[in-house]
Design a protein around this motif. Structure first.
Motif, PDB file in Angstrom:
ATOM      1  N   LEU A   9       0.845  -1.198   0.000  1.00  0.00           N
ATOM      2  CA  LEU A   9       0.000   0.000   0.000  1.00  0.00           C
ATOM      3  C   LEU A   9       0.883   1.252   0.000  1.00  0.00           C
ATOM      4  N   PRO A  10       0.374   2.343  -0.596  1.00  0.00           N
ATOM      5  CA  PRO A  10       1.228   3.544  -0.746  1.00  0.00           C
ATOM      6  C   PRO A  10       1.584   4.247   0.565  1.00  0.00           C
ATOM      7  N   PHE A  11       1.021   3.807   1.679  1.00  0.00           N
ATOM      8  CA  PHE A  11       1.405   4.406   2.962  1.00  0.00           C
ATOM      9  C   PHE A  11       2.852   4.068   3.306  1.00  0.00           C
ATOM     10  N   PHE A  12       3.377   2.990   2.743  1.00  0.00           N
ATOM     11  CA  PHE A  12       4.708   2.499   3.125  1.00  0.00           C
ATOM     12  C   PHE A  12       5.729   2.782   2.035  1.00  0.00           C
ATOM     13  N   ASP A  13       7.007   2.771   2.429  1.00  0.00           N
ATOM     14  CA  ASP A  13       8.058   2.881   1.417  1.00  0.00           C
ATOM     15  C   ASP A  13       8.920   1.612   1.456  1.00  0.00           C
ATOM     16  N   ALA A  14       9.965   1.620   0.625  1.00  0.00           N
ATOM     17  CA  ALA A  14      10.758   0.390   0.455  1.00  0.00           C
ATOM     18  C   ALA A  14      11.369  -0.076   1.780  1.00  0.00           C
ATOM     19  N   ALA A  15      11.775   0.891   2.634  1.00  0.00           N
ATOM     20  CA  ALA A  15      12.409   0.511   3.908  1.00  0.00           C
ATOM     21  C   ALA A  15      11.419  -0.251   4.798  1.00  0.00           C
ATOM     22  N   HIS A  16      10.152   0.175   4.795  1.00  0.00           N
ATOM     23  CA  HIS A  16       9.153  -0.539   5.612  1.00  0.00           C
ATOM     24  C   HIS A  16       8.920  -1.947   5.076  1.00  0.00           C
ATOM     25  N   ARG A  17       8.941  -2.056   3.744  1.00  0.00           N
ATOM     26  CA  ARG A  17       8.709  -3.387   3.137  1.00  0.00           C
ATOM     27  C   ARG A  17       9.853  -4.333   3.491  1.00  0.00           C
ATOM     28  N   SER A  18      11.090  -3.810   3.460  1.00  0.00           N
ATOM     29  CA  SER A  18      12.239  -4.658   3.821  1.00  0.00           C
ATOM     30  C   SER A  18      12.174  -5.041   5.298  1.00  0.00           C
ATOM     31  N   LEU A  19      11.796  -4.049   6.120  1.00  0.00           N
ATOM     32  CA  LEU A  19      11.691  -4.306   7.560  1.00  0.00           C
ATOM     33  C   LEU A  19      10.678  -5.427   7.826  1.00  0.00           C
ATOM     34  N   GLY A  20       9.504  -5.323   7.207  1.00  0.00           N
ATOM     35  CA  GLY A  20       8.461  -6.338   7.400  1.00  0.00           C
ATOM     36  C   GLY A  20       8.936  -7.709   6.966  1.00  0.00           C
ATOM     37  N   ALA A  21       9.598  -7.763   5.814  1.00  0.00           N
ATOM     38  CA  ALA A  21      10.045  -9.065   5.286  1.00  0.00           C
ATOM     39  C   ALA A  21      11.101  -9.687   6.204  1.00  0.00           C
ATOM     40  N   ALA A  22      12.036  -8.849   6.686  1.00  0.00           N
ATOM     41  CA  ALA A  22      13.108  -9.376   7.555  1.00  0.00           C
ATOM     42  C   ALA A  22      12.524  -9.881   8.876  1.00  0.00           C
ATOM     43  N   LEU A  23      11.565  -9.154   9.400  1.00  0.00           N
ATOM     44  CA  LEU A  23      10.980  -9.542  10.691  1.00  0.00           C
ATOM     45  C   LEU A  23      10.176 -10.846  10.571  1.00  0.00           C
ATOM     46  N   ARG A  78       4.937  -3.973  15.224  1.00  0.00           N
ATOM     47  CA  ARG A  78       3.939  -4.490  16.177  1.00  0.00           C
ATOM     48  C   ARG A  78       2.953  -5.433  15.498  1.00  0.00           C
ATOM     49  N   GLU A  79       2.559  -5.110  14.280  1.00  0.00           N
ATOM     50  CA  GLU A  79       1.609  -5.989  13.585  1.00  0.00           C
ATOM     51  C   GLU A  79       2.239  -7.380  13.399  1.00  0.00           C
ATOM     52  N   THR A  80       3.491  -7.384  12.982  1.00  0.00           N
ATOM     53  CA  THR A  80       4.157  -8.665  12.701  1.00  0.00           C
ATOM     54  C   THR A  80       4.428  -9.443  13.983  1.00  0.00           C
ATOM     55  N   LEU A  81       4.912  -8.746  15.008  1.00  0.00           N
ATOM     56  CA  LEU A  81       5.192  -9.441  16.272  1.00  0.00           C
ATOM     57  C   LEU A  81       3.899 -10.009  16.862  1.00  0.00           C
ATOM     58  N   ALA A  82       2.829  -9.197  16.855  1.00  0.00           N
ATOM     59  CA  ALA A  82       1.570  -9.646  17.468  1.00  0.00           C
ATOM     60  C   ALA A  82       0.976 -10.833  16.710  1.00  0.00           C
ATOM     61  N   TYR A  83       1.214 -10.884  15.417  1.00  0.00           N
ATOM     62  CA  TYR A  83       0.713 -12.018  14.616  1.00  0.00           C
ATOM     63  C   TYR A  83       1.290 -13.321  15.168  1.00  0.00           C
ATOM     64  N   HIS A  84       2.571 -13.276  15.532  1.00  0.00           N
ATOM     65  CA  HIS A  84       3.243 -14.497  15.995  1.00  0.00           C
ATOM     66  C   HIS A  84       3.149 -14.676  17.512  1.00  0.00           C
ATOM     67  N   SER A  85       3.363 -13.573  18.248  1.00  0.00           N
ATOM     68  CA  SER A  85       3.364 -13.685  19.708  1.00  0.00           C
ATOM     69  C   SER A  85       2.930 -12.362  20.342  1.00  0.00           C
ATOM     70  N   PRO A  86       1.728 -12.314  20.897  1.00  0.00           N
ATOM     71  CA  PRO A  86       1.306 -11.083  21.571  1.00  0.00           C
ATOM     72  C   PRO A  86       2.265 -10.663  22.696  1.00  0.00           C
ATOM     73  N   LEU A  87       2.944 -11.623  23.312  1.00  0.00           N
ATOM     74  CA  LEU A  87       3.878 -11.263  24.384  1.00  0.00           C
ATOM     75  C   LEU A  87       5.140 -10.594  23.811  1.00  0.00           C
ATOM     76  N   ALA A  88       5.578 -11.055  22.644  1.00  0.00           N
ATOM     77  CA  ALA A  88       6.728 -10.401  21.985  1.00  0.00           C
ATOM     78  C   ALA A  88       6.351  -8.971  21.633  1.00  0.00           C
ATOM     79  N   ASP A  89       5.122  -8.797  21.141  1.00  0.00           N
ATOM     80  CA  ASP A  89       4.650  -7.447  20.811  1.00  0.00           C
ATOM     81  C   ASP A  89       4.617  -6.585  22.065  1.00  0.00           C
ATOM     82  N   PHE A  90       4.127  -7.149  23.159  1.00  0.00           N
ATOM     83  CA  PHE A  90       4.040  -6.404  24.419  1.00  0.00           C
ATOM     84  C   PHE A  90       5.438  -5.945  24.855  1.00  0.00           C
ATOM     85  N   ALA A  91       6.403  -6.869  24.805  1.00  0.00           N
ATOM     86  CA  ALA A  91       7.772  -6.545  25.244  1.00  0.00           C
ATOM     87  C   ALA A  91       8.349  -5.419  24.385  1.00  0.00           C
ATOM     88  N   PHE A  92       8.110  -5.501  23.081  1.00  0.00           N
ATOM     89  CA  PHE A  92       8.594  -4.458  22.170  1.00  0.00           C
ATOM     90  C   PHE A  92       7.909  -3.124  22.482  1.00  0.00           C
TER      91      PHE A  92
END
Ligand code: COS
Length: 408
Positions: A9-23, A78-92
């Motif tokens: 989506l146009p809200f994001f740029d290439a750096a956000h896309r790389s960040l999401g993929a790496a996470l 946060r979206e990616t962490l919470a998808y896998h572990s709400p506790l990881a998201d909380f810690a972050f």
């Protein structure tokens, strides 16, 4: 559909896309035992710090990944962490919320003392605003910070804070207290209180339905040096609101991650579950439900990403921009958390008996999502913020004719 498609989506740029993929590659590899919430949270902070993800919680000048706090990066994380572990998201999230006021208003010495350690995961952070009788009405707090003799000498804190995330495991707390009790919200100041400060007791753990470190803090004659004051004297309420403004859009992202996970669980279950000689997914009732869930997820996503984009790309410099962002963040938080609760409930219902079996993913999501509709401003508070903004900003010319209430 790839798991990072929404980042196109146009809200994001290439750096956000790389960040999401790496996470997305990193999170599933983590093996953290989450049975003991305090130990798990410490372990997540350590892992997130070692991997460099906590660097997105502070600005680059103090060990951060980017020049300033980037709302879209926080949302992706946060979206990616919470998808896998709400506790990881909380810690972050708590590393960000607990250091946000220092980033916004700390002195250079305070920023140097706390922010790099937060980014490395060496110090665990906490934000102490709420009290037993001051939750939504944060300005009603009773904890007092009295100035000792002259302003330069320091402060003495007395009172109690509750529902404090990371309470009991934090290395320091950003505590909000009254410095001019008669002045209402204009008489509140913020302080950095190290966990080792004599008179601070964080031992009262609060057990909740989705376990995470949560405690009541008792502050009895806590002596603080003058340089523990964070930001302007009496400027604490606005600092708390500005800090919450940043992180409310990220709470929306966490809810979104949980909703996406529930939808994925529901789809996987519906495809596999035999029923009446077909699969659950073959029934129109199931397809309609999945359609409703997907639309709720996407509506939440667009509002969440818009709020983060507004802060990053339009800014909050002018009063009008700041108000527009505050309302957008409130709308995102309200919609994403409420929608996520509905989506998770529908996913659980689709699982039938398996949905309530302790240990299934939808069962834990059902418990995990509930507090997000309450903390960092309950849904009703978000409604209030949005409603006030609408009343203030919608021009009278928006309705040129038609019935009017009589003027009083
Ligand atoms: N950014 C900057 N300043 C803000 C602000 C914001 N987002 N929101 C309010 N302010 C300012 C106002 O401009 C006002 O300033 P002045 O004194 O100069 O007029 C001041 O703060 C008081 O604002 P207001 O009168 O709106 O405060 P209220 O006491 O009516 O409270 C709500 C407003 C309900 C929105 C606030 O108390 C709130 O957000 N409560 C929820 C708290 C919360 O999230 N708790 C969870 C804690 S973390 S788990």
């Amino acid at each position: 559909m790839a798991p990072t498609d929404h980042l196109a989506l146009p809200f994001f740029d290439a750096a956000h896309r790389s960040l999401g993929a790496a996470l997305i590659d990193w999170v599933p590899l983590q093996q953290i035992d989450e049975q003991d919430d305090r130990a798990a949270c410490r372990a997540w902070v350590r892992a997130l710090g070692d991997a460099g993800w906590l660097r997105y919680c502070v600005p680059a000048a103090f060990g951060g990944a980017l020049p300033a706090l980037d709302s879209r990066a926080l949302v992706v994380l946060r979206e990616t962490l919470a998808y896998h572990s709400p506790l990881a998201d909380f810690a972050f999230a708590m590393q960000g919320l607990g250091s946000g006021a220092i980033t916004l208003a700390g002195s250079p010495a305070q920023q140097a003392a706390y922010l790099p350690a937060v980014a490395r995961g060496d110090k665990i952070a906490a934000f102490a605003l709420s009290e037993a009788d001051a939750g939504s009405d944060a300005g009603a707090m009773k904890t007092v910070a009295s100035q000792t003799h002259a302003a330069a000498t320091g402060f003495v804190l007395d009172g109690s804070k509750t529902w404090i995330s990371n309470g009991g495991i934090a290395d320091y707390y950003c505590v909000f207290a009254k410095t001019a009790p008669e002045a209402g919200t204009r008489g509140i100041s913020a302080f950095i209180v190290d966990a080792s400060t004599p008179g601070l007791d964080a031992s009262e753990h609060i057990a909740v339905m989705a376990p995470h470190p949560l405690a009541t803090l008792r502050l009895a004659q806590c002596q603080l040096p003058a340089d523990a004051l964070l930001g302007e004297l009496h400027g604490g309420f606005k600092l708390a609101m500005r800090t919450l403004d940043i992180f409310r859009a990220s709470v929306a992202a966490a809810a979104l991650g949980m909703a996406r996970r529930a939808l994925a669980e529901a789809v996987a279950y519906a495809r596999a579950r035999p029923m009446f000689g077909q699969r659950l997914a073959d029934f129109q009732l199931t397809q309609a439900k999945l359609g409703e869930m997907a639309a709720l997820v996407d509506a939440a996503a667009v509002l969440t990403y818009r709020a983060a984009w507004l802060r990053d790309c339009v800014g909050t410099e002018s009063a009008a921009q700041a108000q527009a962002y505050t309302a957008a963040a409130a709308m995102a938080k309200m919609t994403a958390t409420e929608n996520a609760q509905r989506v998770i409930d529908m996913a659980l219902q689709m699982h039938g008996g398996m949905g309530v079996k302790v240990g299934t993913k939808v069962e834990s999501l059902y418990r995990d999502i509930r507090s997000l509709r309450i903390y960092e401003g309950a849904t009703e508070v978000q409604q209030l913020i949005i409603g006030k903004s609408v009343l203030k900003n919608l021009p009278l010319s928006a309705v040129s004719s038609g019935p009017r209430a009589p003027a009083c």
